[in-house]
Enzyme design. Sequence first.
Site, PDB file in Angstrom:
ATOM      1  N   HIS A 171      -1.625   3.980   3.154  1.00  0.00           N
ATOM      2  CA  HIS A 171      -3.086   4.189   3.339  1.00  0.00           C
ATOM      3  C   HIS A 171      -4.035   2.855   3.167  1.00  0.00           C
ATOM      4  O   HIS A 171      -4.983   2.312   3.821  1.00  0.00           O
ATOM      5  CB  HIS A 171      -3.825   5.226   2.527  1.00  0.00           C
ATOM      6  CG  HIS A 171      -5.178   5.645   2.724  1.00  0.00           C
ATOM      7  ND1 HIS A 171      -6.256   4.880   2.494  1.00  0.00           N
ATOM      8  CD2 HIS A 171      -5.510   6.640   3.531  1.00  0.00           C
ATOM      9  CE1 HIS A 171      -7.356   5.661   2.432  1.00  0.00           C
ATOM     10  NE2 HIS A 171      -7.035   6.521   3.476  1.00  0.00           N
ATOM     11  N   ASP A 172      -3.812   2.175   2.108  1.00  0.00           N
ATOM     12  CA  ASP A 172      -4.413   1.234   1.372  1.00  0.00           C
ATOM     13  C   ASP A 172      -3.793  -0.381   1.730  1.00  0.00           C
ATOM     14  O   ASP A 172      -4.214  -1.285   1.476  1.00  0.00           O
ATOM     15  CB  ASP A 172      -4.902   1.168   0.010  1.00  0.00           C
ATOM     16  CG  ASP A 172      -5.870   2.153  -0.326  1.00  0.00           C
ATOM     17  OD1 ASP A 172      -6.457   2.875   0.438  1.00  0.00           O
ATOM     18  OD2 ASP A 172      -5.972   2.587  -1.581  1.00  0.00           O
ATOM     19  N   THR A 173      -2.798  -0.151   2.512  1.00  0.00           N
ATOM     20  CA  THR A 173      -2.092  -1.181   2.869  1.00  0.00           C
ATOM     21  C   THR A 173      -1.542  -1.237   4.305  1.00  0.00           C
ATOM     22  O   THR A 173      -2.533  -1.349   5.125  1.00  0.00           O
ATOM     23  CB  THR A 173      -0.727  -1.375   1.766  1.00  0.00           C
ATOM     24  OG1 THR A 173       0.030   0.049   2.069  1.00  0.00           O
ATOM     25  CG2 THR A 173      -1.070  -1.405   0.548  1.00  0.00           C
TER      26      THR A 173
ATOM     27  N   MET B 257      -1.377   5.712  -2.705  1.00  0.00           N
ATOM     28  CA  MET B 257      -2.100   5.060  -1.716  1.00  0.00           C
ATOM     29  C   MET B 257      -1.697   3.816  -1.240  1.00  0.00           C
ATOM     30  O   MET B 257      -2.303   3.167  -0.202  1.00  0.00           O
ATOM     31  CB  MET B 257      -3.471   5.161  -2.105  1.00  0.00           C
ATOM     32  CG  MET B 257      -4.180   6.480  -2.211  1.00  0.00           C
ATOM     33  SD  MET B 257      -4.648   7.439  -0.881  1.00  0.00           S
ATOM     34  CE  MET B 257      -6.165   6.541  -0.544  1.00  0.00           C
TER      35      MET B 257
ATOM     36  N   ASN C  83      -7.037   2.987  -5.901  1.00  0.00           N
ATOM     37  CA  ASN C  83      -6.767   4.517  -5.305  1.00  0.00           C
ATOM     38  C   ASN C  83      -5.128   4.596  -5.717  1.00  0.00           C
ATOM     39  O   ASN C  83      -4.374   3.844  -5.246  1.00  0.00           O
ATOM     40  CB  ASN C  83      -6.874   4.562  -3.782  1.00  0.00           C
ATOM     41  CG  ASN C  83      -8.286   4.484  -3.399  1.00  0.00           C
ATOM     42  OD1 ASN C  83      -9.192   5.211  -4.265  1.00  0.00           O
ATOM     43  ND2 ASN C  83      -8.796   4.096  -2.328  1.00  0.00           N
TER      44      ASN C  83
END
Length: 420
Positions: free
Chosen positions: A218-220, A213, A163
Amino acid sequence: MFTKQTLLAFIGTLSLASARTIPASDDVPSLAEVEAAAATVVPYSPVSNVKGLAFDRFHQIWFENQGYQTTADDSNFAKIAKEGILLTNYFATTHPSQPNYVASAAGDNFGMDNDDFHQIPANVSTIADLLDTKRIAWGQYQEALPYAGYQGYNFSNQKTYANDYMRKHDPLIIFDSITNDDLRPRQIKNFSSFYEDLKHERLPQYSFITPNMTNDCHDTNITVGGNFLADFLPPLLKNEYFAKDTLVLITFDENNSIGENRVYSILVGGAIPEHLKGTTDDTFYTHYSIIASLSANWGLPSLGRWDCGANILKLVAEKTGYVNWEVDTSAVKNLLNETYPGPLSENIYSKYEPFWPIPTTSDRCTAGHGVVDIVKDTYNRRQPTFNYISPVPYDARSGYNTGIKYWRTKDGKKETGITN
Ligand SMILES: *[C@@H]1O[C@H](CO)[C@@H](O)[C@H](O)[C@H]1NC(C)=O
Ligand SMILES: *[C@@H]1O[C@H](CO)[C@@H](O)[C@H](O)[C@H]1NC(C)=O
Ligand SMILES: *[C@@H]1O[C@H](CO)[C@@H](O)[C@H](O)[C@H]1NC(C)=O
Ligand SMILES: *[C@@H]1O[C@H](CO)[C@@H](O)[C@H](O)[C@H]1NC(C)=O
Ligand SMILES: *[C@@H]1O[C@H](CO)[C@@H](O)[C@H](O)[C@H]1NC(C)=O
Ligand SMILES: *[C@@H]1O[C@H](CO)[C@@H](O)[C@H](O)[C@H]1NC(C)=O
Ligand SMILES: *[C@@H]1O[C@H](CO)[C@@H](O)[C@H](O)[C@H]1NC(C)=O
């Protein structure tokens, strides 16, 4: 969240003859088409210089899904907070992400309780309409957006397919009142354009900045977001052109779990008076407070939605003499953690009439400049769906956020209200 709509929606077909971007459809263009558009679409960077009461330029940088204390414990966020004002009582409006971004643009989340592909009808106005009344230049900077005005659901890293850019974090692109126009979509640009605009001293007076992201947590996690912030922001604050009379808000779309939806937010930049650096402000704010503060700062009208009654940043309130409300945030468990039913709810939306909530045209909105003409013309004094004059969003029909007391002392007199 992946749904039928998500799979269908994706990327718009591309008109290469004109720079106009076409609304997203069922077509999924090839990477070659995206690249062709990137080579053709010319980003648009209007410039203006309208003086504000407390600041002349405003940028908001949004991070994702972290709790208040988790962020306070991160050394990079804590360090930036010492250079500015920490807002200790600032709330997101609901869960998940997308409705909070929509709230920041339109003063309502329209009952959205999902991250699906949405296009909000053209008769819903946004912050762009307010800024346009005084030709105050606005823009958005979305890291990894493949070209200005891209309308697809996502654009992933083309090597790892991780993402990267997501439409749900790109508030203005979700509105037909933006995408039905030739110029407006091209004011939604990527980070390359940000650095170009910075170099050429043509940053807009209002911008919304979304890291990718990875960088937005968000993804971390908070460490990655803090490291991004520590790289991104300090050079800007040292840049005289960027920082002069500028206010930067660093905030989070939402808190990351069940619990009250308070998020860690910081104000920094050249517009912060020396004596306020390293202080805290415990005024009750929501994402709607930002629209109201911009209106009060530049003498703009209101959207007539939840920005109407929202508290405004103390920095601005002190210039206008506006008295903010105190709010009993303990009255409701998990304050602002859910969405009331509305047209963009996943399941229960058809219950209510009218389908799309009617804004107020009251002259009593916080900023004191009435409601923007386009909203008055469109809704023509119809009965507002909600009590948008309240500083706390609530829905009496579904019992959402009801029973919350608020009060203030104005001209020596105590005023009180309750969300009922
Ligand atoms: C959300 O914020 C509140 C503080 O207002 C805190 O009590 C709660 O733990 C937060 N959630 C998380 C996961 O940090
Ligand atoms: C706004 O547009 C929506 C969608 O087209 C429509 O349902 C609604 O009736 C419109 N509202 C007004 C006041 O025209
Ligand atoms: C950023 O946008 C510009 C202009 O639309 C485009 O040419 C460029 O390829 C984009 N850059 C990236 C890194 O996606
Ligand atoms: C969008 O995301 C999906 C799922 O992660 C991915 O397979 C697809 O390649 C992405 N689309 C683009 C244009 O990046
Ligand atoms: C997000 O951007 C950073 C640079 O700012 C880059 O290192 C990282 O790989 C990007 N994330 C993805 C998923 O491409
Ligand atoms: C975040 O993730 C990185 C690894 O990607 C790790 O080194 C770091 O300790 C994590 N931070 C937190 C607060 O969990
Ligand atoms: C919001 O708070 C209410 C009341 O405590 C709780 O029942 C509900 O599960 C919460 N919802 C979310 C999405 O956190």
